[in-house]
Motif scaffolding. Sequence first.
Motif, PDB file in Angstrom:
ATOM      1  N   LEU A   9      50.138  48.986  10.314  1.00  7.81           N
ATOM      2  CA  LEU A   9      50.710  48.059  11.288  1.00  7.81           C
ATOM      3  C   LEU A   9      50.342  48.513  12.695  1.00  7.81           C
ATOM      4  N   TRP A  10      49.447  47.760  13.328  1.00  5.68           N
ATOM      5  CA  TRP A  10      49.050  48.031  14.717  1.00  5.68           C
ATOM      6  C   TRP A  10      49.942  47.193  15.617  1.00  5.68           C
ATOM      7  N   PHE A  11      50.633  47.830  16.539  1.00  2.00           N
ATOM      8  CA  PHE A  11      51.666  47.131  17.315  1.00  2.00           C
ATOM      9  C   PHE A  11      51.767  47.663  18.733  1.00  2.00           C
ATOM     10  N   ASP A  12      52.361  46.817  19.572  1.00  2.00           N
ATOM     11  CA  ASP A  12      52.685  47.163  20.956  1.00  2.00           C
ATOM     12  C   ASP A  12      54.051  46.541  21.239  1.00  2.00           C
ATOM     13  N   PHE A  13      54.964  47.313  21.775  1.00  2.53           N
ATOM     14  CA  PHE A  13      56.318  46.813  22.048  1.00  2.53           C
ATOM     15  C   PHE A  13      56.334  45.657  23.042  1.00  2.53           C
ATOM     16  N   SER A  14      55.270  45.479  23.809  1.00  4.16           N
ATOM     17  CA  SER A  14      55.238  44.383  24.763  1.00  4.16           C
ATOM     18  C   SER A  14      54.983  43.038  24.089  1.00  4.16           C
ATOM     19  N   PHE A  47      43.104  43.387  26.069  1.00  3.63           N
ATOM     20  CA  PHE A  47      42.978  42.115  26.785  1.00  3.63           C
ATOM     21  C   PHE A  47      41.978  42.229  27.943  1.00  3.63           C
ATOM     22  N   LYS A  48      42.034  43.344  28.649  1.00  2.42           N
ATOM     23  CA  LYS A  48      41.127  43.540  29.786  1.00  2.42           C
ATOM     24  C   LYS A  48      39.680  43.539  29.321  1.00  2.42           C
ATOM     25  N   MET A 167      40.143  48.944  19.327  1.00  2.89           N
ATOM     26  CA  MET A 167      38.990  48.171  19.778  1.00  2.89           C
ATOM     27  C   MET A 167      37.858  48.235  18.762  1.00  2.89           C
ATOM     28  N   VAL A 168      37.588  49.438  18.265  1.00  2.00           N
ATOM     29  CA  VAL A 168      36.515  49.618  17.290  1.00  2.00           C
ATOM     30  C   VAL A 168      36.801  48.840  16.004  1.00  2.00           C
ATOM     31  N   ARG A 169      38.082  48.793  15.606  1.00  2.00           N
ATOM     32  CA  ARG A 169      38.462  48.067  14.396  1.00  2.00           C
ATOM     33  C   ARG A 169      38.415  46.552  14.589  1.00  2.00           C
ATOM     34  N   GLY A 170      38.273  46.095  15.817  1.00  2.00           N
ATOM     35  CA  GLY A 170      38.231  44.665  16.082  1.00  2.00           C
ATOM     36  C   GLY A 170      39.577  44.045  16.361  1.00  2.00           C
ATOM     37  N   VAL A 171      40.574  44.874  16.686  1.00  2.00           N
ATOM     38  CA  VAL A 171      41.908  44.361  17.001  1.00  2.00           C
ATOM     39  C   VAL A 171      41.851  43.577  18.307  1.00  2.00           C
ATOM     40  N   MET A 176      48.867  43.352  14.328  1.00  2.00           N
ATOM     41  CA  MET A 176      47.675  43.277  13.495  1.00  2.00           C
ATOM     42  C   MET A 176      47.906  44.202  12.305  1.00  2.00           C
ATOM     43  N   ILE A 177      47.715  43.670  11.122  1.00  4.47           N
ATOM     44  CA  ILE A 177      47.961  44.430   9.906  1.00  4.47           C
ATOM     45  C   ILE A 177      46.649  44.570   9.146  1.00  4.47           C
ATOM     46  N   PHE A 178      46.353  45.786   8.732  1.00  7.70           N
ATOM     47  CA  PHE A 178      45.175  46.036   7.913  1.00  7.70           C
ATOM     48  C   PHE A 178      45.613  46.447   6.508  1.00  7.70           C
ATOM     49  N   VAL A 179      44.951  45.850   5.538  1.00  2.67           N
ATOM     50  CA  VAL A 179      45.057  46.268   4.142  1.00  2.67           C
ATOM     51  C   VAL A 179      43.647  46.671   3.745  1.00  2.67           C
ATOM     52  N   GLY A 180      43.381  47.966   3.760  1.00  3.95           N
ATOM     53  CA  GLY A 180      42.000  48.389   3.637  1.00  3.95           C
ATOM     54  C   GLY A 180      41.227  47.862   4.830  1.00  3.95           C
ATOM     55  N   GLN A 181      40.171  47.090   4.574  1.00  2.00           N
ATOM     56  CA  GLN A 181      39.384  46.506   5.649  1.00  2.00           C
ATOM     57  C   GLN A 181      39.796  45.068   5.969  1.00  2.00           C
ATOM     58  N   GLU A 182      40.755  44.532   5.206  1.00  3.71           N
ATOM     59  CA  GLU A 182      41.207  43.166   5.449  1.00  3.71           C
ATOM     60  C   GLU A 182      42.183  43.136   6.624  1.00  3.71           C
ATOM     61  N   MET A 183      41.968  42.189   7.538  1.00  5.52           N
ATOM     62  CA  MET A 183      42.766  42.082   8.751  1.00  5.52           C
ATOM     63  C   MET A 183      43.673  40.852   8.680  1.00  5.52           C
ATOM     64  N   PHE A 184      44.928  41.038   9.059  1.00  9.32           N
ATOM     65  CA  PHE A 184      45.909  39.946   9.103  1.00  9.32           C
ATOM     66  C   PHE A 184      46.576  39.980  10.474  1.00  9.32           C
ATOM     67  N   TRP A 185      46.486  38.870  11.203  1.00  6.11           N
ATOM     68  CA  TRP A 185      46.988  38.813  12.576  1.00  6.11           C
ATOM     69  C   TRP A 185      48.230  37.936  12.656  1.00  6.11           C
ATOM     70  N   GLY A 186      49.276  38.485  13.260  1.00  9.54           N
ATOM     71  CA  GLY A 186      50.460  37.704  13.566  1.00  9.54           C
ATOM     72  C   GLY A 186      51.611  37.915  12.597  1.00  9.54           C
ATOM     73  N   ASP A 187      52.804  37.683  13.103  1.00  9.00           N
ATOM     74  CA  ASP A 187      54.004  37.830  12.284  1.00  9.00           C
ATOM     75  C   ASP A 187      53.978  36.907  11.072  1.00  9.00           C
ATOM     76  N   ASP A 188      53.398  35.731  11.220  1.00  4.88           N
ATOM     77  CA  ASP A 188      53.381  34.780  10.107  1.00  4.88           C
ATOM     78  C   ASP A 188      52.384  35.155   9.021  1.00  4.88           C
TER      79      ASP A 188
END
Length: 199
Positions: A9-14, A47-48, A167-171, A176-188
């Motif tokens: 679980l890749w996250f930022d409190f903001s 974002f920058k 950044m390297v992972r493409g986040v 952003m949630i990773f399962v192995g190399q599979e990426m899932f974006w967003g709470d939904d």
Amino acid sequence: MKPHRTIELWFDFSSNYCYPTIMRVESLAALHGIAVQWRPFLLGPIFKAIGWSSSPLFLHEAKSRYVWRDMCRRAERFGLPFVQPSVFPRRTLLPMRIATLASESSWIGEFCRLSMLAHFGANRDIDTYEAMRGILDHLALPSAGLMADAESETNKALLRRRTEQAMVRGVFGAPMIFVGQEMFWGDDRLEDALEWATC
């Protein structure tokens, strides 16, 4: 396909959409026998690098209205308190540094939940020593020592490296949630990620 049994679980409190994810992820993962690896990183540099001056969710007035209404609906759906922040995006650097320090600790999940409840459930500024001291004291943790360690150059560098790794992972957003190399974006997509980890 062999089950991964672990999600990152890749996250930022903001991030507002990190709120319902952080509040639900450990309990939902436990139902599936899945471990959560907490990966704090900073969205600002992401974002920058993309060329955005702020969250893309709020660059358009109509979209901004939609997002806050959507947050109300999601909070109600999951039984979470929600107060639209009076300042957004709000600086959350100190709690992110503490989360980085604690990312492998047993108390990381509860720390993240309490921080997000204060931020999005009560409209509190969590980027203060007072706010963090209150949360760490509530967890019966040595707040002074932990905050000093979180502000160390070593830990600051670790958070910067985590952000570079993102950044390297493409986040490009959070959660952003990773399962192995599979990426899932967003709470939904949280439930989708957990399903993928067990298929």
